[in-house]
Design a protein around this motif. Sequence first.
Motif, mmCIF file in Angstrom:
data_model
loop_
_atom_site.group_PDB
_atom_site.id
_atom_site.type_symbol
_atom_site.label_atom_id
_atom_site.label_comp_id
_atom_site.label_asym_id
_atom_site.label_seq_id
_atom_site.Cartn_x
_atom_site.Cartn_y
_atom_site.Cartn_z
ATOM 1 N N ILE A 294 30.084 37.095 55.105
ATOM 2 C CA ILE A 294 30.488 38.440 55.534
ATOM 3 C C ILE A 294 30.026 38.679 56.971
ATOM 4 O O ILE A 294 30.721 39.277 57.789
ATOM 5 N N ILE B 73 28.794 48.303 51.389
ATOM 6 C CA ILE B 73 28.705 47.408 52.546
ATOM 7 C C ILE B 73 28.391 48.319 53.727
ATOM 8 O O ILE B 73 29.138 49.262 53.994
ATOM 9 N N SER C 145 35.972 36.397 50.280
ATOM 10 C CA SER C 145 35.807 36.440 51.719
ATOM 11 C C SER C 145 37.163 36.549 52.409
ATOM 12 O O SER C 145 37.318 37.293 53.371
ATOM 13 N N PHE D 177 38.235 40.100 51.917
ATOM 14 C CA PHE D 177 37.458 41.019 52.736
ATOM 15 C C PHE D 177 37.888 40.918 54.182
ATOM 16 O O PHE D 177 38.031 41.930 54.878
#
Lengths: 362, 1162
Positions: B62, B119, B341, B344
Amino acid sequence: MDRPAAGASYQRFPRVRIRDLKPDFAKFELRDTDASMANALRRVMIAEVPTVAIDLVEIEVNSSVLNDEFIAHRLGLIPLTSAAAMQMRFSRDCDACDGDGSCEYCSVEFNLSARATDSDQTLEVTSTDLRSADPKVCPVDQARAYQQALGGESYDPNTGDQRQVVLHLISLVANPFVVLSCLVHFIPLLLMLALGRGILIVKLRRGQELRLRAIARKGIGKDHAKWSPAATVTFMYEPDIRINEELMETLTLDEKRSWVESSPTKVFELDAITQQVTVCDAEAYTYDDEVIKKAEAMGKPGLVEITAKEDSFIFTVETTGAITAYELIMNAITVLRQKLDAVRLQDDDGDLGELGAHLGGP
Amino acid sequence: MAVDDRDDAAGKEVPPPPSYRSLAAPVANPVDKFALLPAFLKVRGLVKEHIDSFNYFITRGIRNIVQANNRIEARNDPNIYLRYTNVHVGKPSVQVDYKIEEITPHFCRLTDRTYSAPIRVDIEYTVGKQHELQLKRNVLIGYMPIMLRSYTCILHGKDEAELARLGECPLDPGGYFIVKGTEKVILIQEQLSKNRIIIDTDSKGRVIASVTSSTHEIKSKTVITLDKEKIYLQLNQFTKPIPIIVVMKAMGMESDQEVVQMVGRDPRYGDLLFPSIQECASERIYTQQQALQYMDEKVTYPGAGNQKEGRSKSILRDVFIAHVPDYVGNKRLELSGQLISLLFEDLFKTMNSQAVEMMNRNSDKTRSSPSDFSQLIKHEAITSGLERAISTGNWDIKRFRMHRKGVSQVLSRLSYMASLGYMTRITPQFEKTRKTSGPRALQPSQWGMLCPCDTPEGEACGLTKNLALLTHVTTDQEEGPLMNLCKSLGVEDLTLLSGEEIHAPGSFLVMFNGLILGKHRQPQTFAKTMRKLRRSGQIGEFVSIFVNEKQHCIHIASDGGRVCRPLIIADMGISRVKEDHMKELRDGIRSFDDFLRDGLIEYLDVNEENNALIALYEHVDQDDVERSSITHIEIEPLSILGVVSGLIPYPHHNQSPPSFLFEVKVTFLYNVLQLFRADSLLYLLVYAQRPLLTTKTIELVGYDKLGAGQNATVAVMGYSGYDIEDAIVMNKSSLDRGFGRCIAMKKYTVMKENYGDGVSDRIAKPQRDKDSVLVKQNMRALDEDGIAAPGQIIRNHDVYVNKQTPSVIDRRGAGALLRDREYKDSPAIYKGVDGETTVVDRVMLCSDTNDKLSIKCIIRHTRRPEVGDKFSSRHGQKGVCGTIVQQEDFPFSERGICPDLIMNPHGFPRFDISFVIFKYLFYLFINFPNLVSRKMIELIGGKAGLSCGRFHYGSAFGEPSGNADKVEDISNTLIKHGFSYNGKDFLYSGILGHPLEAYIFMGPIYYQKLKHMVLDKMHARASGPRVLLTRQPTEGRSRDGGLRLGEMERDCLIAYGASMLIFERLLLSSDPYQVQVIFEVVCEFPFGRGWNCATADAVVLGSVCRKCGLLGYYNHKLKASYRSMCKNGENMAKMRLPYACKLLFQELQAMNVVPRLKLTEG
């Protein structure tokens, strides 16, 4: 099997010799009869001798980990002393009550109330927590306590020492198949009895509670296995073992030894001094044919001849403790006689129907 | 790969020759090595690959994504910008009324929430006209669903007691997500590896080499095709394929000689390249400038026409990356971390571009002071995007041209094994529908990595695979330091070498994750040094060093998704793991990681395995293999199987049909905390046992703690005739005592809807009359609050939630409470089976995310086995219960043993041809013991286990290492306890009392009850509901449907000539209808004009006009048939036909097709 011609008399006069009789164990010989008779007796002992077992459970509070049906099932499988079962009425035949359990002729009420208090210890609710309304009917492991409470006058199924029961049950461990085939029935019984703490019903953690009312009724093993008084009822044909002594003498000592050892059970014995092979325990023979095969492999067919005596049987009877082995046998004979009477009564009416054809009679 | 070609079972017993023994003086007993397996699983857990991959994403991935896209700026003023300086994922929590509360997974499961964590980013951004820099910390950009037992999960590092307190089963492996209350696994995806050249033929039969490149900025696919002997480059950035030589020239290789030299001096290459060179010359492209110009014309890019100049150059630089052919069709496994991932990254970029978009719009609209970016960052998009993708399983990422369905699946909680099976499953890259056998075949390289048995039957057979027990899937590792290390170990950069030097003999090309790093002159030394560094822990343990002699390459891989497995290192064939190491392990001084750190064990991936020679056992002499050439030793042969197939005892004795592995998954769950869960359907076995004949895998995965079956004493014989076709006969007394008894729990949810303005559903208490007797009998299960009370018996048609709905929903003018009569009853009625007693187990009330009250009733039903219930042993031996017989009728032995069930000997597993092939395949690696059906071994093994009071083992390939008991030993135990060596007993008939004429094979076999129970399936109806449209009976049990008399049944009746029966079945008992037909076939009307239907009140029965063969109607006012077209009642006939037929005619008419019935006088 040869069957006599129709119309021939079947009447024989069977003999019974009791070899061993303990409160819940019996071994006897049944001679001069045939397999149908022996098997009828066995079947009746398993399925038709009445006992008393918990049949209806009303749960008031249950905050244990096991659900209501689970506990009810476990309660049902607890063997209760049922010496009076023969005299009791079946709930369905009872006209003194409407089956709600408050009837002295057909039912016995039990109460259970247990609550784990603040201690961190897990509380084991066992059959000893069951409070019976009738001292004659109680969990088998409590029989002694009840008897003492009643001043030793009342009937006790475990006339012997309770320790003996325990020991006997432990000896059952040695035969694990019994444990296995009577799966749920036996394991808790076994463990708890061995520890002398009754039959485990459920374990409670702090704050959990179990309160219930249970009604025990008379029933037979045919309807549900919980009413079966028999843990094990089995018979075997008595083996007739004849060693061909002449042929045996032709064997060397080593050959004799290996022949004797070829039987998985200890049937034969080799006398160290006389070097004679003798039958030490004919009944240990399991009809496995191993010795015969061994003899053939050694090139000595006919070394031993083993036949089953078709008219004599060796019975082994073990009960759950609900009634004594003696009662089991006697009640079974009574029940069997009642059944035969029923047939005979029908016979008097002259209307045997299909049964008549089977009996081969007119 | 080690080849173990030993003799048959007898050969095993022979001790190795003395010289050999002295050579291997301190040989570690192979039995002891087994301790490594539990140690490995203790460190890694069963689903570590999922958790590792997710952890990598949370901690590194991330951050990399955010860093790569860390700056966004307004298009018209680059000074207005926002920069992400940091990102981190917090603890799972939920925001309730401006208060942040930590949540537990169990809470989420029960309340249908998503187990997710915020997040948060640190940002710096400009404010106002002067572009003052401002900093902000912990800005929320979205909620990330959290994998259970990952770093951020609150369960991480908790011990059993703490887990239990949090409502988690300690045996639950984690590795899944909870989205909207359902547990979702992201299946492992099989992918061709990135940055590798894959040679294939395309749909037109052309040879293509394609590379999927992936960096943090861009993901592209480069394809080189061979068309009519000419080589072209295809890139999405170019409209047309570009001749390869043009590309070469554009990159600066202007002379053809240079091109050929770079490719290789072999004249063959020159010949192959010739047509391409010729084409290039015909296009008159000789210089780099010309080539670039040629390519610029072909560039596609939306807008930005003026930027076209030089675009092709940057494309070449950024997108088209040169690769040297590497034909290894490597597979990479994509795990949840990688997939999330991708997701995202897409959402993050979308969020940023939206922010930019907003900023532009704002600045276009108002010329006033520009707003700052921090206000434009919206967190809903990421939250809902992630949630949606995981809950639907659709990975639709346009940015990366990814459209995948079924990526995530609901975690099956039917049995413990089912859940574990989901976690190790690998979904294929290929279409399931393809009929090819190639990718389905068992690959030798799967050895030890993927389970050879565990694959589903049917279309996905061989494509869907499962990981083996010891497999590890790697995660990405930092590339920079490794590259530097390689350089310092003597790898020479390619740019410094000429074409001639590149192809110098003896020197190997060094490839790093598919990239050319350079050349090395002493490849073996280099590889050895690298491996030494890895063993000493200087570089990551999952870095693979593979020397490819054929291609003169050394491949170094540190990328994620490679499968690898641990092996014991052997020096000259002598294991490095010695007895004292194992003792330390057993004493708990040494852990598995210590073995790794001390260089006793290392991980090898599939490529590096090709450089290794792996022996199965150290103590075994190899016939044709030089002992000193052995480099590695297997930890345990049973680890070639997966988790699920490890359950089968003696799997190497006969075939295990894939169906069985499926069946394992449909048996019952015995989760430690199952009673606290709220699954929509849950089956529990009442008296679950642990198998008497276990395997080591069973113990490793904890299946012995969560048993799903019972050890039944089975007699193998024919009995009663109700045992054909694998049916089993059960002992009624066993069932009375609890054999096969199970609890089925079903969840029923009722929502209390809100309609706004304070109007909502209400739960009313049950109505009683003045004697407080219930008005409606079906409310007896209800408590005073109108919801069923726990512990109450609930029967069919009973109400479990007495809900009432407001009759007027859009009532204006809120405030006043609704009166009683403004509610109408809408109770939730329980639909069960008549005659069965079910009980309300639990009632749970919670408010969902929309603040609606949801009432969950869990209704429990205890079932004892009945005729038709399905059971299975562990050998794919499923069968239904054929009949239930009284105990006294069952056969018995003179010991008093009476079986629990009887199985027909015809049902014993057969050896079919596929197993012979399977066996042959494995014969290459492991010698098979004699082929005794493993069910038979289970039986006698279990019997011996009972006799001597010890659990017996039947682990795969376990006989040599002592992890499986040998048949001879089992037989000896049996004899010692007075049984026949072959497990057969002398039985008496329970019905007649006679001895049975054969010895009966009898003993315990572990039987499992399967979820297919008659109670859920039985169905019959006399008359019932019909479908509105066709007036035919409904279909299916759930709709109380009729039983279909299908085509084949109809054929039978036709063949039999039972016309009346057909008539009765197909018309009278289905959808009879009477129509009025116009008799004669005289077509008066122009074809296809359509037919005016009569008004609805007039049509009761259809009529057919005799004249035109069309349908008329019966006019009730005139009491006569009437034709709509001719407008009179002449020539009408009545006839009966199925309503569906009439419907068809009308539908045809609606499509301008006129069906006409030709009637003749009958």
